[in-house]
Design a protein around this motif. Structure first.
Motif, PDB file in Angstrom:
ATOM      1  N   ASN A 188       2.364 -18.410  -3.306  1.00  8.80           N
ATOM      2  CA  ASN A 188       2.606 -16.974  -3.218  1.00  8.80           C
ATOM      3  C   ASN A 188       3.885 -16.600  -3.949  1.00  8.80           C
ATOM      4  OD1 ASN A 188       0.336 -16.513  -1.515  1.00  8.80           O
ATOM      5  ND2 ASN A 188       1.512 -17.331   0.195  1.00  8.80           N
ATOM      6  N   CYS A 243       5.880 -13.496  -5.265  1.00  9.38           N
ATOM      7  CA  CYS A 243       5.986 -12.053  -5.082  1.00  9.38           C
ATOM      8  C   CYS A 243       6.959 -11.482  -6.106  1.00  9.38           C
ATOM      9  CB  CYS A 243       6.460 -11.735  -3.662  1.00  9.38           C
ATOM     10  SG  CYS A 243       6.479  -9.980  -3.312  1.00  9.38           S
ATOM     11  N   THR A 281       3.858  -3.901  -2.395  1.00 11.19           N
ATOM     12  CA  THR A 281       2.786  -3.934  -1.394  1.00 11.19           C
ATOM     13  C   THR A 281       3.280  -4.405  -0.028  1.00 11.19           C
ATOM     14  OG1 THR A 281       2.106  -6.195  -1.937  1.00 11.19           O
ATOM     15  CG2 THR A 281       1.062  -4.398  -3.184  1.00 11.19           C
ATOM     16  N   LEU A 282       4.488  -4.973   0.028  1.00  4.94           N
ATOM     17  CA  LEU A 282       5.041  -5.443   1.296  1.00  4.94           C
ATOM     18  C   LEU A 282       5.622  -4.256   2.054  1.00  4.94           C
ATOM     19  CD1 LEU A 282       6.937  -8.620   0.060  1.00  4.94           C
ATOM     20  CD2 LEU A 282       4.579  -8.456   0.853  1.00  4.94           C
ATOM     21  N   LYS A 283       5.191  -4.070   3.274  1.00  4.57           N
ATOM     22  CA  LYS A 283       5.646  -2.922   4.070  1.00  4.57           C
ATOM     23  C   LYS A 283       6.581  -3.303   5.202  1.00  4.57           C
ATOM     24  CE  LYS A 283       3.153  -0.254   1.578  1.00  4.57           C
ATOM     25  NZ  LYS A 283       3.799   0.174   0.363  1.00  4.57           N
ATOM     26  N   THR A 284       6.438  -4.510   5.752  1.00  7.52           N
ATOM     27  CA  THR A 284       7.274  -4.947   6.872  1.00  7.52           C
ATOM     28  C   THR A 284       7.829  -6.329   6.561  1.00  7.52           C
ATOM     29  OG1 THR A 284       5.502  -6.102   8.068  1.00  7.52           O
ATOM     30  CG2 THR A 284       5.736  -3.726   8.488  1.00  7.52           C
ATOM     31  N   GLN A 344       7.494  -8.934   8.204  1.00  4.53           N
ATOM     32  CA  GLN A 344       6.453  -9.919   8.504  1.00  4.53           C
ATOM     33  C   GLN A 344       5.552 -10.159   7.289  1.00  4.53           C
ATOM     34  OE1 GLN A 344       7.278  -7.321  10.425  1.00  4.53           O
ATOM     35  NE2 GLN A 344       8.024  -8.280  12.294  1.00  4.53           N
ATOM     36  N   ASP A 345       5.415  -9.150   6.426  1.00  2.00           N
ATOM     37  CA  ASP A 345       4.593  -9.308   5.222  1.00  2.00           C
ATOM     38  C   ASP A 345       5.183 -10.328   4.255  1.00  2.00           C
ATOM     39  OD1 ASP A 345       2.917  -7.341   6.239  1.00  2.00           O
ATOM     40  OD2 ASP A 345       3.801  -5.738   5.041  1.00  2.00           O
ATOM     41  N   ALA A 346       6.478 -10.604   4.366  1.00  2.67           N
ATOM     42  CA  ALA A 346       7.141 -11.534   3.445  1.00  2.67           C
ATOM     43  C   ALA A 346       7.199 -12.963   3.978  1.00  2.67           C
ATOM     44  CB  ALA A 346       8.555 -11.043   3.150  1.00  2.67           C
ATOM     45  N   LYS A 347       6.625 -13.190   5.151  1.00  2.00           N
ATOM     46  CA  LYS A 347       6.776 -14.515   5.789  1.00  2.00           C
ATOM     47  C   LYS A 347       6.132 -15.648   5.006  1.00  2.00           C
ATOM     48  CE  LYS A 347       2.877 -13.961   8.999  1.00  2.00           C
ATOM     49  NZ  LYS A 347       1.910 -14.805   8.387  1.00  2.00           N
TER      50      LYS A 347
END
Length: 194
Positions: free
Chosen positions: A72, A74, A88-91, A93-96
């Motif tokens: 992944n 990003c 596209t990452l909003k929180t 947690q989306d980057a975990k």
């Protein structure tokens, strides 16, 4: 509106303007060498590295060579799409599951080998801390000598709502002096000049 929002709104409403309270003058001190080599030396002292192209290698190829197991990637830059876009990452947690974050630094500081990131470079500020590795694009023309020159000459200090100076990967050392890199944040920080 809950108490938190009431307090935050009051702070936003009553925030003093920069014209009303200008920043104090800063004397320029220290070595004024803003060169790439000084930046690289400082970066390496703090555990960072330079991602150098081999031959005509592209950024994507260099990332694949340096991080062959990454799944992944990003990207917050137009120079590469990666496997996902930072927008596209909003929180947090989306980057975990992000293996590699690719961002462009507003500027670098030669004396400390630091790069500056703000909300202009990071649509989600936690991306720079939750990714396993970070690849930072930096123009050699955007390196300033030290914190004094950065404070005096870089408009980001006045315009950014959020800012972070990163000097290599995260690190910690225990009382016996054992240094662990990547303990609480990115495991590696690599700079690609361009």
């Amino acid at each position: 509106m809950n108490a938190r929002e009431t307090i935050l709104q009051a702070l936003r409403t009553n925030r003093p303007s920069p014209e009303q309270y200008p920043l104090p003058p800063v004397t320029t001190l220290g070595d004024l060498d803003a060169g790439r080599e000084r930046f690289i030396t400082s970066l390496k002292i703090l555990g960072g590295d330079v991602l150098e192209p081999q031959g005509d290698e592209t950024l994507d190829a260099a990332i694949a060579r340096r991080f062959p197991d990454a799944k992944n990637v990003c990207s917050a830059v137009p120079e590469t799409n990666g496997t996902m876009r930072a927008e596209t990452l909003k929180t947090p947690q989306d980057a975990k599951d992000v293996d590699i974050a690719v961002v462009r630094a507003a500027f670098g500081i030669a004396e400390t080998g630091s790069i500056f990131l703000s909300e202009a470079q990071l649509p989600l500020n936690s991306l720079a801390h939750l990714a396993q590795h970070i690849v930072v694009l930096l123009s050699p023309d955007e390196i300033t000598a030290n914190m004094h020159t950065a404070y005096q000459k870089r408009p980001e200090f006045r315009s950014a709502k959020y800012g972070v100076l990163m000097s290599g990967p995260s690190a910690t050392a225990d009382i016996q002096g054992v240094l662990i890199r990547g303990a609480q944040g990115v495991r590696t920080l690599s700079v690609w000049f361009g």
